[in-house]
Scaffold this active site. Structure first.
Site, mmCIF file in Angstrom:
data_model
loop_
_atom_site.group_PDB
_atom_site.id
_atom_site.type_symbol
_atom_site.label_atom_id
_atom_site.label_comp_id
_atom_site.label_asym_id
_atom_site.label_seq_id
_atom_site.Cartn_x
_atom_site.Cartn_y
_atom_site.Cartn_z
ATOM 1 N N ASP A 57 9.498 54.468 24.633
ATOM 2 C CA ASP A 57 9.980 55.161 25.823
ATOM 3 C C ASP A 57 8.861 55.989 26.430
ATOM 4 O OD1 ASP A 57 12.374 54.058 25.366
ATOM 5 O OD2 ASP A 57 13.439 55.915 24.889
ATOM 6 N N GLU A 90 5.693 55.403 26.338
ATOM 7 C CA GLU A 90 4.766 54.532 27.077
ATOM 8 C C GLU A 90 5.378 54.119 28.411
ATOM 9 O OE1 GLU A 90 2.126 51.865 24.114
ATOM 10 O OE2 GLU A 90 4.274 51.586 23.948
ATOM 11 N N TYR A 91 6.671 53.817 28.348
ATOM 12 C CA TYR A 91 7.365 53.403 29.566
ATOM 13 C C TYR A 91 7.334 54.529 30.590
ATOM 14 C CZ TYR A 91 11.145 51.975 32.665
ATOM 15 O OH TYR A 91 11.880 51.644 33.776
ATOM 16 N N ASP A 92 7.650 55.742 30.114
ATOM 17 C CA ASP A 92 7.625 56.895 31.011
ATOM 18 C C ASP A 92 6.256 57.099 31.608
ATOM 19 O OD1 ASP A 92 10.170 57.459 30.677
ATOM 20 O OD2 ASP A 92 9.887 59.031 29.195
ATOM 21 N N SER A 135 18.818 57.218 36.453
ATOM 22 C CA SER A 135 18.279 57.428 35.128
ATOM 23 C C SER A 135 17.830 58.879 35.033
ATOM 24 C CB SER A 135 17.105 56.478 34.992
ATOM 25 O OG SER A 135 16.634 56.514 33.714
ATOM 26 N N GLU A 161 23.613 68.973 26.449
ATOM 27 C CA GLU A 161 24.395 68.067 25.588
ATOM 28 C C GLU A 161 23.490 66.999 25.001
ATOM 29 O OE1 GLU A 161 26.400 65.342 29.130
ATOM 30 O OE2 GLU A 161 27.456 67.132 28.460
ATOM 31 N N LYS A 201 21.730 63.517 24.101
ATOM 32 C CA LYS A 201 21.480 62.285 24.849
ATOM 33 C C LYS A 201 21.787 61.126 23.918
ATOM 34 C CE LYS A 201 18.107 59.778 27.595
ATOM 35 N NZ LYS A 201 18.473 58.512 27.015
ATOM 36 N N ASP A 227 22.307 57.401 22.596
ATOM 37 C CA ASP A 227 21.500 56.205 22.765
ATOM 38 C C ASP A 227 22.392 54.973 22.750
ATOM 39 O OD1 ASP A 227 19.154 54.981 23.137
ATOM 40 O OD2 ASP A 227 18.463 55.115 21.062
ATOM 41 N N ARG A 264 24.855 49.319 34.291
ATOM 42 C CA ARG A 264 23.980 49.940 35.267
ATOM 43 C C ARG A 264 23.176 48.922 36.075
ATOM 44 N NH1 ARG A 264 19.439 54.081 33.350
ATOM 45 N NH2 ARG A 264 18.419 52.194 32.699
ATOM 46 N N GLU A 304 28.529 56.438 28.360
ATOM 47 C CA GLU A 304 27.737 55.566 27.495
ATOM 48 C C GLU A 304 28.638 54.832 26.509
ATOM 49 O OE1 GLU A 304 24.624 56.064 28.438
ATOM 50 O OE2 GLU A 304 23.262 55.371 26.869
ATOM 51 N N TYR A 320 29.967 61.397 30.594
ATOM 52 C CA TYR A 320 29.099 62.551 30.857
ATOM 53 C C TYR A 320 28.788 62.804 32.328
ATOM 54 C CZ TYR A 320 25.811 58.673 30.311
ATOM 55 O OH TYR A 320 25.199 57.466 30.384
ATOM 56 N N LYS A 357 21.572 69.893 32.242
ATOM 57 C CA LYS A 357 22.035 69.636 33.613
ATOM 58 C C LYS A 357 22.355 70.955 34.291
ATOM 59 C CE LYS A 357 24.418 65.626 31.855
ATOM 60 N NZ LYS A 357 25.688 64.954 31.602
ATOM 61 N N LYS A 384 13.392 64.669 24.957
ATOM 62 C CA LYS A 384 13.469 63.728 23.838
ATOM 63 C C LYS A 384 12.917 64.303 22.536
ATOM 64 C CE LYS A 384 13.815 59.405 25.899
ATOM 65 N NZ LYS A 384 13.970 58.093 25.341
ATOM 66 N N CYS A 410 -13.357 33.155 23.736
ATOM 67 C CA CYS A 410 -11.904 33.046 23.686
ATOM 68 C C CYS A 410 -11.485 32.399 22.363
ATOM 69 C CB CYS A 410 -11.432 32.203 24.863
ATOM 70 S SG CYS A 410 -9.714 31.724 24.744
ATOM 71 N N CYS A 455 -10.056 28.614 23.192
ATOM 72 C CA CYS A 455 -10.852 27.473 23.660
ATOM 73 C C CYS A 455 -12.343 27.659 23.405
ATOM 74 C CB CYS A 455 -10.597 27.231 25.140
ATOM 75 S SG CYS A 455 -11.177 28.582 26.167
ATOM 76 N N CYS A 461 -10.974 35.411 29.383
ATOM 77 C CA CYS A 461 -11.503 34.078 29.079
ATOM 78 C C CYS A 461 -11.780 33.376 30.401
ATOM 79 C CB CYS A 461 -10.468 33.297 28.258
ATOM 80 S SG CYS A 461 -10.671 31.513 28.358
ATOM 81 N N CYS A 502 -8.390 26.309 29.482
ATOM 82 C CA CYS A 502 -8.093 26.971 28.203
ATOM 83 C C CYS A 502 -6.637 26.671 27.837
ATOM 84 C CB CYS A 502 -8.307 28.481 28.347
ATOM 85 S SG CYS A 502 -7.621 29.428 26.976
HETATM 86 S S1 IVH Z 1 23.615 62.338 32.638
HETATM 87 C C1 IVH Z 1 22.183 60.812 37.077
HETATM 88 N N1 IVH Z 1 24.073 62.833 30.156
HETATM 89 O O1 IVH Z 1 20.574 58.420 29.510
HETATM 90 C C2 IVH Z 1 22.172 60.436 35.648
HETATM 91 N N2 IVH Z 1 23.042 60.769 30.684
HETATM 92 O O2 IVH Z 1 17.845 57.803 30.767
HETATM 93 C C3 IVH Z 1 23.131 61.291 34.900
HETATM 94 N N3 IVH Z 1 22.585 59.355 28.757
HETATM 95 O O3 IVH Z 1 21.298 56.575 32.386
HETATM 96 C C4 IVH Z 1 23.082 60.950 33.482
HETATM 97 N N4 IVH Z 1 23.402 60.723 27.245
HETATM 98 O O4 IVH Z 1 22.774 56.284 30.336
HETATM 99 C C5 IVH Z 1 23.570 61.948 31.022
HETATM 100 N N5 IVH Z 1 24.570 63.419 27.995
HETATM 101 C C6 IVH Z 1 24.082 62.544 28.854
HETATM 102 C C7 IVH Z 1 23.547 61.310 28.448
HETATM 103 C C8 IVH Z 1 23.019 60.447 29.397
HETATM 104 C C9 IVH Z 1 22.827 59.539 27.461
HETATM 105 C C10 IVH Z 1 21.920 58.157 29.276
HETATM 106 C C11 IVH Z 1 22.445 57.610 30.573
HETATM 107 C C12 IVH Z 1 21.308 57.661 31.523
HETATM 108 C C13 IVH Z 1 20.156 57.656 30.586
HETATM 109 C C14 IVH Z 1 18.975 58.303 31.214
#
Ligand code: IVH
Length: 717
Positions: free
Chosen positions: A48, A50-52, A97, A133, A135, A137, A156, A192, A244, A308, A332, A426, A429, A444, A450
């Site tokens: 995650d 790396e993705y971020d 997200s 709250e 998060k 998974d 989604r 979720e 949520y 939030k 995270k 390479c 080849c 290469c 190749c």
């Molecule tokens: S609030 C506008 N609350 O995490 C988005 N999301 O990477 C509001 N997720 O897409 C999302 N726990 O699928 C919210 N307590 C939580 C969550 C939560 C897991 C997920 C959700 C979201 C992803 C974000």
């Protein structure tokens, strides 16, 4: 491992030239789309973090070069584009997200940003609070209730369009099918779908007993179970649901997130716990540490916590930036780590000839997943971190993604460990490999001569987002390639006549003795063979964007292919115009280069591709087999301000400049700094100076702050 899984960006964003920025934005668009898809399919290849980092880099570059923002930039969408199979559902309010952070410092920045955005919070003595709250998974899901009844459930997807999983959601006990009369008439609940740790272990045992594959973790199990075309299978899986958030709603039902949570509970939803109201960084720290310490005892997987903004009126004003709300953030937990040895370093060859070093590891369990390979990215990364064969290293996984080699434990290095020497040839080849000045990768030089590159291009051609030929898995392509059955993409469409049992083709006079019929091969039978032939036949009609993407032109990923398809509409037009664009002085070249999101570097790659007679002959072979359909433009929402260029000047009183700009952009306007002939409106606050005057001279409408508010009120639905 064939694809560049993640990338190192060595140049600081503020040092990038425009040329480099175009190149990176193109690469990032392709890479992010690739990883979005993998993530959605619950088989991610990068962490995650790396993705971020990819997303963040993309946003940073866009912030510095706003004129280079691609019309389908990853920053404008969330997640992947859903494949067929399920009916598609357009979300009436996009499913977004969350931005991730890993440190309290970044959480503090998040709070500061809010204070800078909302004028009333600039004064730090004004307090505001957050709901904290866990998060969870799992897999996000939107539940639409009309007249208090659940009428639709959707995943989604790309944030705008998801998949209809109503029948599947109906089988989940935690999801109320009917809401009480005091709930809004219309509400889209967001939450979720997940699996508890115990249920996950039980499910895997059951899978083993019936000879099925194990799921890597609860998230994958939940994703795989929800996305079943047969809802009976979903029903047999122990899925649960936490609510949520919400999307469209017929009337406001609470003033704060905290109150809203009470409503949700009273309507029968389960919520993520433990939750808490927090007012400042200290309280945030307290909550984070408490949850982290309880993490392993919660009974379900979480990968962090979410904060939030509690007041819903503030949430509304803060709105969204690109794909995520400004009013919430995910914090995270640190990734799970383990130690192991590098057994060897191998080199994989990508379809464009990129040589990627891979660490072959002594298999090690990292947070429940057995890890045996990890990318080392490129030569610089190996040198910077000094990875050597035999080294004891630290690998990490964040969430359920592919591992990363973090560092070497130098003390444990054997005295005869040699620095890794990057091969200049390479491995496939044996042709010369080159590394251009300023580039990170060795390439290469043999191109399609190749075998590894030819094979990778075939794999790309048949892959999910290109021709999407079901049943033509990588392994099959390899086998057919090695046999000489598949040399170039068009050969795919001749597989049936070569591999069908001979008697069928004897009737039509064709004989097939050269190859063993598919159905007689190991692992195949008449049913699966026919299925593959049918899948190939089904793809004899393909949309222009997929077709362009499938060609595998350097730097032309899905996003760029879409831009091209949108701009040229038909294959005939595309080819005609690109032919003409071979001349760099032509208006066709000028057009290509100026397509928003393309630019000179990518334009040159496209032109070069079509200048190569080999590519043209491959292309002609393909189109003698398939019909390429014109690109269909999707209709996106527009407003009175869509595409209008506006300038803010002077001091605004009611809102900050950032909030004003964000609001204008959310209505489709382009906000720029300077007044020019292209400006549509100037909004002049207090003590507006030269810009307002210039606007008057150019006869551009100048609005006061109040007039502007009136205008956007009319414009917003
Ligand atoms: S609030 C506008 N609350 O995490 C988005 N999301 O990477 C509001 N997720 O897409 C999302 N726990 O699928 C919210 N307590 C939580 C969550 C939560 C897991 C997920 C959700 C979201 C992803 C974000």
């Amino acid at each position: 491992m064939t694809k560049n899984r993640s990338k190192n960006f060595d140049i600081k964003v503020d040092k990038l030239t425009e040329k480099q920025a175009v190149k990176e934005l193109t690469e990032l668009a392709e890479l992010i789309a690739h990883h979005d898809l993998l993530y959605e399919e619950a088989r991610p290849e990068i962490t995650d973090a790396e993705y971020d980092e990819l997303r963040r880099r993309n946003e940073e570059i866009e912030a510095r070069f706003p004129h280079l923002i691609r019309s389908d930039s990853p920053s404008k969408r969330v997640g992947y584009i859903p494949p067929s199979g399920f009916k598609k559902v357009r979300h009436s309010v996009p499913m977004l997200s969350l931005t991730f952070v890993y440190t309290f410092e970044k959480v503090s920045d998040f709070i500061d940003d809010i204070r800078h955005f909302i004028i009333d919070l600039k004064d730090t003595s004004v307090q505001f609070d957050f709901v904290a709250e866990p998060k969870i998974d799992g897999v996000s899901c939107s539940l639409r209730y009309e007249n208090h009844r659940l009428i639709q459930a959707a995943t989604r997807g790309d944030g705008q369009v998801g998949e209809d999983v109503t029948a599947n959601a109906m089988t989940i006990d935690d999801i109320p099918k009917i809401l009480p009369p005091d709930s809004p008439n219309l509400i889209e609940m967001r939450g979720e779908v997940y699996m508890t740790d115990d249920d996950f272990i039980q499910l895997n045992k059951q899978q083993e007993r019936s000879g099925e594959r194990n799921f890597a973790n609860p998230r994958n199990a939940a994703a795989g179970s929800l996305r079943q075309l047969d809802a009976k299978i979903t029903a047999s899986r122990p899925l649960r649901f936490f609510a949520y958030a919400w999307g469209e709603v017929s009337h406001p039902f609470a003033k704060t997130q905290w109150e809203a949570r009470d409503c949700l509970v009273s309507w029968g939803f389960k919520l993520n716990e433990p939750s808490c109201l927090v007012r400042n960084l200290d309280e945030i720290k307290g909550y984070y540490e408490e949850v982290e310490s309880k993490r392993s005892r919660l009974g379900f997987s979480i990968d962090g916590v979410v904060y939030k903004v509690n007041r819903l009126d503030l949430q509304e004003r803060l709105g969204f930036k690109n794909r995520s709300p400004r009013w919430a953030i995910a914090h995270k937990f640190s990734p799970e780590k383990a130690q192991t040895h590098i057994k060897s370093i191998s080199i994989s060859v990508g379809r464009m000839g990129t040589l990627t070093p891979i660490a072959e590891l002594e298999p090690v369990n990292v947070g429940g997943v057995l890890v045996s390979r990890a990318t080392l990215h490129n030569q610089d990364e190996i040198e910077r971190k000094d990875f050597r064969v035999g080294d004891l290293i630290i690998v990490q996984r964040a969430g359920d993604v592919i591992p990363q080699v973090v560092s070497v434990i130098i003390d444990k290095r054997s005295p005869d460990a040699e620095p890794f020497e990057f091969p200049a040839r390479c491995p496939s080849c044996n042709s010369k490999a080159v590394r251009q000045l300023g580039e990170a990768d060795w390439i290469c030089t043999a191109s399609l001569k190749c075998p590894a590159q030819s094979l990778e291009r075939l794999i790309h051609f048949a892959s999910r987002n290109a021709f999407d030929i079901e049943g033509l898995a990588e392994q099959n392509i390899k086998t057919f390639f090695n046999e000489g059955l598949l040399k170039s993409p068009a050969d795919i469409f001749h597989l049936e006549e070569k591999l069908a049992p001979p008697d069928i083709f004897n009737l039509t006079g064709r004989k097939n003795k050269e190859f063993l019929p598919l159905q007689e091969r190991e692992g195949w039978g008449p049913v699966s063979a026919n299925k593959l032939f049918e899948a190939i036949r089904k793809r004899k009609k393909i949309s222009l964007d997929r077709f362009i993407y499938a060609l595998g032109i350097n730097q032309v990923g899905e996003a760029t292919a879409k831009l091209l398809a949108r701009s040229y509409s038909s294959l005939t037009e595309f080819r005609k115009k690109i032919d003409a664009a071979q001349n760099h002085k032509s208006k066709e070249y000028e057009h290509l280069k100026n397509i928003n999101g393309i630019g000179p570097i990518v334009a040159d790659k496209i032109v070069t591709f079509f200048a190569d007679p080999h590519n043209i002959s491959v292309l002609n072979d393909i189109i003698s087999q398939v019909e390429v359909t014109d690109f269909e433009v999707s209709h996106t929402q527009t407003s009175q301000l869509t595409g209008k260029t506006i300038v803010f000047t002077g001091t605004l009183e009611k809102i900050t400049r950032s909030e004003a700009k964000a609001k204008a952009e959310s209505l489709g306007a382009i906000v720029v700094g300077d007044v020019s002939g292209k400006t549509d409106y100037v909004i002049a606050g207090q003590s507006a100076g030269s810009k307002a005057k210039k606007a008057k001279d150019l006869a551009i409408p100048v609005l006061t702050e109040a007039e502007w508010f009136k205008m956007i009120e009319k414009t917003s639905r």
